[in-house]
Design an enzyme around this catalytic site. Structure first.
Site, PDB file in Angstrom:
ATOM      1  N   TRP A 153      17.045  14.981  -3.188  1.00 33.28           N
ATOM      2  CA  TRP A 153      15.627  15.377  -3.131  1.00 33.28           C
ATOM      3  C   TRP A 153      15.268  15.614  -1.661  1.00 33.28           C
ATOM      4  O   TRP A 153      15.524  14.736  -0.827  1.00 33.28           O
ATOM      5  CB  TRP A 153      14.800  14.225  -3.725  1.00 33.28           C
TER       6      TRP A 153
ATOM      7  N   ASP B  23      16.905   5.270  -7.110  1.00 31.11           N
ATOM      8  CA  ASP B  23      15.686   6.067  -7.268  1.00 31.11           C
ATOM      9  C   ASP B  23      15.619   6.436  -8.749  1.00 31.11           C
ATOM     10  O   ASP B  23      16.436   7.215  -9.250  1.00 31.11           O
ATOM     11  CB  ASP B  23      15.762   7.319  -6.377  1.00 31.11           C
TER      12      ASP B  23
ATOM     13  N   LYS C 290       6.425  11.147 -14.257  1.00 26.41           N
ATOM     14  CA  LYS C 290       6.960  12.077 -15.265  1.00 26.41           C
ATOM     15  C   LYS C 290       6.869  11.478 -16.662  1.00 26.41           C
ATOM     16  O   LYS C 290       6.365  12.107 -17.575  1.00 26.41           O
ATOM     17  CB  LYS C 290       8.415  12.448 -14.971  1.00 26.41           C
TER      18      LYS C 290
HETATM   19  C1  LMR Z   1      10.109  17.114  -7.426  1.00 26.14           C
HETATM   20  O1  LMR Z   1      11.212  16.849  -6.947  1.00 26.14           O
HETATM   21  O2  LMR Z   1       9.729  18.268  -7.648  1.00 26.14           O
HETATM   22  C2  LMR Z   1       9.173  15.993  -7.776  1.00 26.14           C
HETATM   23  O3  LMR Z   1       9.776  14.770  -7.523  1.00 26.14           O
HETATM   24  C3  LMR Z   1       7.845  16.128  -7.136  1.00 26.14           C
HETATM   25  C4  LMR Z   1       7.869  15.893  -5.668  1.00 26.14           C
HETATM   26  O4  LMR Z   1       7.080  15.063  -5.208  1.00 26.14           O
HETATM   27  O5  LMR Z   1       8.633  16.539  -4.948  1.00 26.14           O
END
Ligand code: LMR
Length: 397
Positions: free
Chosen positions: A130, A211, A246
């Site tokens: 992420w 996570d 989510k």
């Molecule tokens: C995402 O990866 O799109 C979600 O977890 C929302 C975010 O805060 O980035």
């Protein structure tokens, strides 16, 4: 002092939503941010959330502060959801939970806690991960490095290179693992692979940080907790960052939790006192509303079983879209095998689109995808599927 400041880059994910909102194309599709859409393209409030809110409206007697670590009942129910109701960790009182503003808040408290307790620790992130992960740990002044995770040519977990890298991680470092529904790839570890990863953590004295933002979006609430529970079986100490954005659709209420597991109840209590300092110096104490909703639903047998059905509907719709996407792309004759997308889990898949193709999708078709090629499958509907696959076929030409 502000005259010389140059603009920071837009956020890789939330910045796309801003651009999407300004796009006037009526066919535009946002497959950027991880937000669930129903078959009609809406992100509705769950019926069980509405009902819990109605109950709260009648019963809430004060808006006074919550404790620094949040609602005790919320913490207890969050632990049960992660580990299962009868888990020895809960019986032995080895877990402590702080209620946080979203999963991101949980990660930031985890980062501040690590910085406070083991300041020399490096945090190891999957490659890819992420995009906000390195920023969160960097903001807490922790060093972040990455381990191989994904093998693009096969669209699978690069398990051997991953294990080889984990074998080099020094004792006392932190290993961030995606509990399920890996973001951004959708490629998860098998239970056997989780066993191997958990053993390395236990043998080398690595602290696992899970996570866990998509519990229930892959195969089911308990099924998705398989990896976290395997890690908890092997390692006496771990951290779990939960998000209810989510699975309860509570995105803008910012509802999350950081759960710490220690070797003893005494150690958990002492560690919790430090997590509380991280909270107090950051946002003082958590907002109440979203946490109360989750506690109301999880704590009520009837409401909880209705929520589980709503969650199953979201999960099934995403998995249906995975199959429809693969079939529709196939019909467009792209000449590529996209069948891996049906095998993956959660909201996201790595499409394999290059940055130039992602840009062309946006400029020529108003289809918004994260620069890495990550697509949010939960944003696809039967109504937008043809347009989407036509657009992808066009940029692949
Ligand atoms: C995402 O990866 O799109 C979600 O977890 C929302 C975010 O805060 O980035």
């Amino acid at each position: 002092m502000f005259e010389t400041i140059t603009s920071a880059p837009a956020d890789a994910i939330l910045g796309l939503t801003d651009a999407f909102k300004e796009d006037l194309n009526p066919n535009k599709i946002n497959l950027g941010v991880g937000v669930y859409k129903d078959g009609g393209g809406q992100t509705p409030v769950l019926a069980t959330v509405k009902e819990a809110e109605q109950r709260l409206l009648c019963s809430e007697a004060t808006k006074s502060y919550l404790p620094i670590d949040g609602l005790a009942e919320y913490g207890r129910l969050s632990q049960q959801l992660v580990f299962g109701r009868e888990h020895p960790i809960l019986r032995e009182g080895r877990a402590a939970t702080v209620q946080t503003p979203g999963g991101t808040g949980a990660l930031r408290v985890a980062a501040d806690f690590v910085r406070r307790i083991i300041p020399q620790a490096t945090v190891w992130l999957s490659d890819p991960t992420w995009p906000n992960h390195p920023n969160v740990f960097g903001s807490a002044a922790l060093e972040a490095r990455s381990y191989p995770y994904f093998e693009a040519p096969t669209n699978r977990v690069a398990f051997d290179p991953m294990m080889a890298a984990l074998e080099t991680i020094p004792k006392g470092d932190v290993l961030l693992l995606h509990g399920c529904c890996h973001n951004p790839t959708g490629a998860d570890l098998s239970p056997q692979q989780w066993q191997a990863v958990a053993s390395v953590c236990a043998n080398r004295g690595i602290l696992p940080l899970l996570d866990f933002a998509y519990q229930g979006f892959g195969d089911g609430l308990d099924e998705d907790a398989t990896g976290v529970r395997i890690v908890a079986d092997h390692c006496r100490e771990l951290l779990v960052a939960t998000s209810y954005s989510k699975n309860f659709g509570l995105y803008n209420e910012r509802v999350g939790a950081l759960t710490l597991v220690a070797d003893s109840a005494e150690a958990a209590e002492a560690a919790n006192s430090h997590m509380k300092i991280c909270v107090r110096t950051n946002y003082s104490n958590p907002p109440a509303h979203g946490g109360q909703i989750v506690a109301e639903i999880l704590g009520d047998h009837e409401l909880r079983s209705r929520w589980e059905k709503e969650l199953a509907e979201m999960r099934n719709r995403i998995n249906d879209m995975r199959h429809l996407f693969v079939e529709t792309l196939d019909e467009r004759g792209t000449g590529r095998d996209f069948s891996f997308i049906a095998r993956q889990r959660g909201m996201f898949s790595y499409s394999g689109l290059t940055p130039a193709q992602v840009q062309a999708l946006r400029e020529r078709h108003s289809v918004y995808v994260v620069g890495s090629g990550r697509i949010n499958v939960a944003g696809m509907t039967e109504a937008n599927m043809d347009y989407l696959c036509e657009a992808i076929a066009d940029v692949l030409k």
